[in-house]
Each structure stands twice: as structure tokens, then as C-alpha cells.
Design a protein around this motif. Structure first.
Motif, short mmCIF file in Angstrom:
data_model
loop_
_atom_site.label_atom_id
_atom_site.label_comp_id
_atom_site.label_asym_id
_atom_site.label_seq_id
_atom_site.Cartn_x
_atom_site.Cartn_y
_atom_site.Cartn_z
N LEU A 62 -55.81 -26.16 -37.61
CA LEU A 62 -56.56 -27.59 -37.57
C LEU A 62 -56.37 -28.05 -35.90
O LEU A 62 -56.72 -28.32 -35.70
N VAL A 63 -54.51 -27.91 -35.79
CA VAL A 63 -53.88 -28.61 -34.96
C VAL A 63 -54.24 -28.06 -33.44
O VAL A 63 -55.17 -28.14 -32.70
N THR A 64 -55.03 -26.53 -33.18
CA THR A 64 -55.87 -25.70 -32.59
C THR A 64 -57.36 -25.14 -32.30
O THR A 64 -57.52 -25.24 -31.26
N CYS A 109 -49.92 -32.54 -32.19
CA CYS A 109 -48.16 -31.74 -32.39
C CYS A 109 -47.66 -33.03 -33.25
O CYS A 109 -47.30 -32.96 -33.80
N VAL A 110 -48.58 -34.36 -32.54
CA VAL A 110 -47.60 -35.87 -33.30
C VAL A 110 -47.94 -35.95 -34.70
O VAL A 110 -47.66 -35.65 -35.72
N LEU A 137 -44.11 -24.55 -40.43
CA LEU A 137 -44.31 -25.34 -39.73
C LEU A 137 -43.71 -26.33 -39.01
O LEU A 137 -44.45 -26.21 -37.12
N SER A 138 -42.93 -27.06 -39.01
CA SER A 138 -41.87 -27.62 -38.23
C SER A 138 -41.51 -26.91 -36.79
O SER A 138 -41.91 -27.10 -35.59
N ARG A 139 -41.21 -25.50 -37.45
CA ARG A 139 -40.72 -24.61 -35.80
C ARG A 139 -41.59 -24.56 -35.01
O ARG A 139 -41.65 -24.33 -32.96
N TYR A 140 -42.97 -24.23 -35.49
CA TYR A 140 -44.11 -23.99 -35.13
C TYR A 140 -44.63 -24.95 -33.61
O TYR A 140 -45.27 -24.66 -32.82
N LEU A 141 -44.47 -26.54 -34.86
CA LEU A 141 -45.43 -27.31 -33.51
C LEU A 141 -44.81 -27.40 -32.40
O LEU A 141 -45.21 -27.79 -31.60
N VAL A 142 -43.50 -26.82 -32.39
CA VAL A 142 -42.70 -26.98 -31.30
C VAL A 142 -43.23 -26.45 -29.35
O VAL A 142 -43.19 -27.14 -28.43
N PHE A 143 -43.82 -25.49 -30.50
CA PHE A 143 -44.90 -25.05 -28.90
C PHE A 143 -46.15 -24.55 -28.83
O PHE A 143 -47.02 -24.21 -28.83
N THR A 144 -46.31 -25.77 -29.44
CA THR A 144 -48.09 -26.92 -29.39
C THR A 144 -48.73 -26.24 -27.99
O THR A 144 -49.87 -25.22 -28.17
#
Length: 443
Positions: A62-64, A109-110, A137-144
């Protein structure tokens, strides 16, 4: 026109494969190191952590999704303009779309951070699996933002005849990911969060390389002062909406798979689904890589109105996909047990579930390649509506029907049969659209 020699050459199998093979290798390798993530996680942490990675996948998709839409749709719009010899305008639009992607990355990301905890809390998971989900997921989102740039630069490198460079970036990022997976998980004991950081750093390689490459004016496409033509953004969104729809509904369907498996089998079923998705993703990457590789050629010939080359390119492509289908089906059937045993030992209940499921799901590989190519072809031809119809029907409508009906009739085997049945229904629709628009586009 020196940089565009590949588009000017005769359309032969040899020339097509020269253009497409680096892209195929790139997508295969990217899917391979996604599998390696699962391999390290399942063997060094456990199948609960592997289940968690699959449970986070819908959120990541969904994010990408918007970035995927802009990358595929934007590439088609820009290469069509290159075919029309509007080169400077294409470069301005290219820069504008990259800036839009950066903004999208920050917003998504937010939103990801705001929604992940309520989402996983509502899924009634075990405490361990829920903790793994949040950690990953919290670590992954840093690299959005780097990941969204990677999505875009991968396609634009291909369009700029730098597919080999894109492959090198993917291989480099993949090797870095694999090494860091081991270092972070086994060496630094960072757990599933370490796998997410390793993945993010691996993807960042292509993002950094793209910023360097497209800053150079000698590149066929390069950054220049953008023109904020919002009709271009609309056109890119329209052309790429099928890919966004695919990303969105893939996330939804993955959640449905997980919830259905949790209902019928439990968390072991989610782990089995994860393993099968890795196998299908690896095989499907061949089709995706080929479709991405020839898409700029389709767009260019369409912009040039060269119907003879367009016809030959489509005809050869269908034959190539048929050959790949036969090879992948045979390979998946023959290698089912060795592939599954990489992720789960034979004494693990996940093993038998995954072996049975993979053998049934492999049938889908007869149809997937043609469906992927059909949707990608209409995107490249700037017909985002048909492409979206094909993608949405395939990924959501048909999957929804089969996921609801077949498990009621056949139980767990119905879950596995849902994918082949949906892909067969999608193939019939793809063939209908292909024949309907054949005269219009001259392929």
C-alpha cells in the motif's frame, strides 16, 4: 540519436533479448534476495518471524502503490515523447515526476507509522508475531523515500538504455542485503528489524546510483529544471493506474490469504503461504522483467507510429512468454520439495502445507506471464484504462471470487486453487482485450 540505437535496430529475437535480458536478470535477482530475507529470518529466528514478514507485506504494498503507478505510467509517457522527438520536454517531465515521488514517499512514511500499530492489534495475532510485525515494519518505513526512488530509477535506467547498470545496482544491492542480513541477525542479534534494515540499505544502492546517473547531462534522460505540467502527472497516473491497482489489491488479497489461512490452519498456514509466494514471485519475476524490458520499445514504436515493428515485437514476445511458462511450470513441479525445505524442515508442519500448496499453485504459471504482459503492454501503449481493467480484474475481482467460493467447497486446497483459477479467468479477459484493440494499435 546515438543513444537511441536500440530503438532503431530491426525487431529480432536477438535484439529484443539484448534489451530485455538485463531487466529479466535484475527482477529475478531482486526476487531472489527477497527470498533470501525469508531464508535468513526463517532459519535464524523462526517461522513466526517469517509469518510476520508476510503480514507486513500488504502495508508495504500500500505504501509503494502510488510510486509504482507513477514509475510505470511516467516511463510510458516520457518514452512516448522521446519517440515523438520531444526530448527536452520529456526531461522536464522526468524531473517533475521524480520530485512528486519524493513527496509521496514522505507522506506514505508518516501514514505508515500512524496506522501500523492499530492494524496489527486488530488482527488478533499472538504476542510474538505482533511484536515481530511492528519491529519489521517500523525499521522498513525509514527507507520509504529511497525505496520509491529505486522503483522509479530502475525503470528509467531501462528506458535510458542503461539496463545493464540497473542490473549491476540490483546485484550490488542484493549482495549487500544478503551480507547485512547475516551480520545484523546472526552477528548483531538485531532480529527481524535487522532484516528490514538490510533490505532498505540494499534498495538504497539503486536510489543513490540513479541520483548520480541522472545528474549527468550525457544520459539520454537527465535532471533539468522541471516544468510543473500537471496534465503529465494526470497522464502518468492514468497510464500507471493498473500497476497501482495491482499493488493495492495484491496487498488486500495477501491480507485475505492470511486471514483465511489463520481461520483454517493458524499461523503455520501463514508461513506456508509466505513460502509459496516466494516461489511464485521468483517465477513471475521472469515475466515481469521481460515486460518491463520491452515496455520502452512498445512506447517508442507507438509514439513513432511504427506498426510493423510494434506487430513483430508483440508477436515475438508472446512466443517468448509461452516458452518461459513451460520452463517455470516444469521447474516448480520438480523442485517443490527442495525449495520448500530451504525455509522449513520436513518435521515442521509448515513443510507439508507448503509442498501441497506449491504443487497446486504452480498451475497458475501457465497463465500469469500472458496476464502480466497484457497489462504491461496496454500501459506502454498509453491505454491505462484497459491496463487497469485487466490488472484489477486479475488481482482483485477474480481472486475475490475464487478466494470466497473455493475454500467453502474444497477447504484448504480451495485456498491454493484460488490463484490458478483467478489467473485462468484473467487470461480469458486479457485475450478478449488483446483481440479487441488489435486493429487500433496495429500490433
Amino acid at each position: 540519436m546515438e543513444n537511441q540505437t536500440a530503438y532503431l535496430k530491426p525487431v529480432t529475437l536477438k535484439n529484443i533479448l539484448k534489451f530485455a535480458i538485463p531487466t529479466i536478470a535484475m527482477t529475478v535477482f531482486m526476487s531472489f534476495y527477497t527470498m533470501v530475507d525469508g531464508l535468513f529470518v526463517s532459519n535464524l529466528i523462526g517461522t513466526d518471524a517469517l509469518s510476520a514478514i508476510n503480514l507486513t507485506a500488504p502495508v508495504i504494498q500500500l505504501v509503494t502503490a502510488i510510486s509504482t503507478m507513477l514509475a510505470t505510467g511516467g516511463s510510458a509517457v516520457i518514452m512516448k515523447k522521446m519517440g515523438e522527438h520531444k526530448c527536452e520536454e520529456a526531461k522536464e517531465d522526468f524531473t517533475f515526476l521524480i520530485l512528486v515521488n519524493v513527496a509521496v514517499g514522505i507522506i506514505m512514511c508518516v501514514l505508515g507509522y500512524l496506522t501500523m500499530r492499530p492494524l496489527f492489534a486488530g488482527m488478533q495475532l499472538s504476542a510474538d508475531v505482533e511484536a515481530y510485525c511492528v519491529e519489521y515494519l517500523s525499521r522498513y518505513l525509514v527507507f520509504t523515500v529511497p525505496i520509491l526512488l529505486m522503483n522509479n530509477f530502475t525503470l528509467y535506467m531501462i528506458a535510458s538504455e542503461k539496463a545493464t547498470l540497473s542490473l549491476v545496482c540490483s546485484v550490488t544491492g542484493g549482495v549487500l542485503n544478503m551480507v547485512l542480513d547475516y551480520v545484523f541477525i546472526a552477528g548483531f542479534h538485531m532480529g527481524v528489524g535487522g532484516a528490514a534494515v538490510a533490505t532498505g540499505l540494499g534498495y538504497t544502492v539503486t536510489a543513490v546510483a540513479g541520483l548520480c546517473v541522472f545528474s549527468q547531462k550525457k544520459s539520454l534522460l537527465h535532471f533539468k529544471k522541471p516544468a510543473y505540467r500537471f496534465r503529465v502527472l494526470k497522464s502518468a497516473a492514468t497510464n500507471g493506474c493498473s500497476e497501482m491497482a495491482t499493488a493495492l489489491v495484491t496487498g488486500i488479497i495477501t491480507m485475505m490469504f492470511n486471514w483465511t489461512m489463520l481461520h483454517y490452519v493458524g499461523e503455520d498456514g501463514v508461513a506456508a503461504v509466505t513460502i509459496i509466494m516466494y516461489v511464485l514471485m521468483f517465477a513471475s519475476s521472469l515475466y515481469t522483467g521481460y515486460s518491463y524490458g520491452v515496455a520502452p520499445m512498445l512506447s517508442y514504436y507507438y509514439g513513432e507510429q511504427n506498426h510493423e515493428k510494434l506487430h513483430k515485437l508483440v508477436t515475438v514476445s508472446l512466443k517468448v512468454i509461452a516458452c518461459i511458462s513451460l520452463v517455470t511450470v516444469a521447474g516448480s513441479f520438480l523442485l517443490t520439495k527442495p525449495l520448500v525445505s530451504i525455509f522449513a524442515r520436513p518435521d515442521n508442519p509448515v513443510y507439508d502445507l507448503a509442498v501441497t500448496g506449491n504443487r497446486i499453485c504452480t498451475i497458475a504459471l501457465f497463465f500469469i506471464g500472458f496476464n502480466i504482459f497484457a497489462s504491461g503492454m496496454f500501459t506502454a501503449l498509453s491505454n491505462g484504462v484497459v491496463s487497469a481493467l485487466l490488472a484489477f480484474s486479475r488481482s482483485f475481482v477474480f481472486m475475490l471470487i475464487t478466494m470466497i467460493v473455493l475454500p467453502i467447497i474444497l477447504g484448504v486446497n480451495g485456498i491454493w486453487l484460488a490463484t490458478p483459477a483467478a489467473e485462468l479467468m484473467a487470461l480469458i479477459l486479457s485475450a478478449g482485450m488483446f483481440l479487441r484493440y488489435r486493429k487500433k494499435y496495429g500490433y
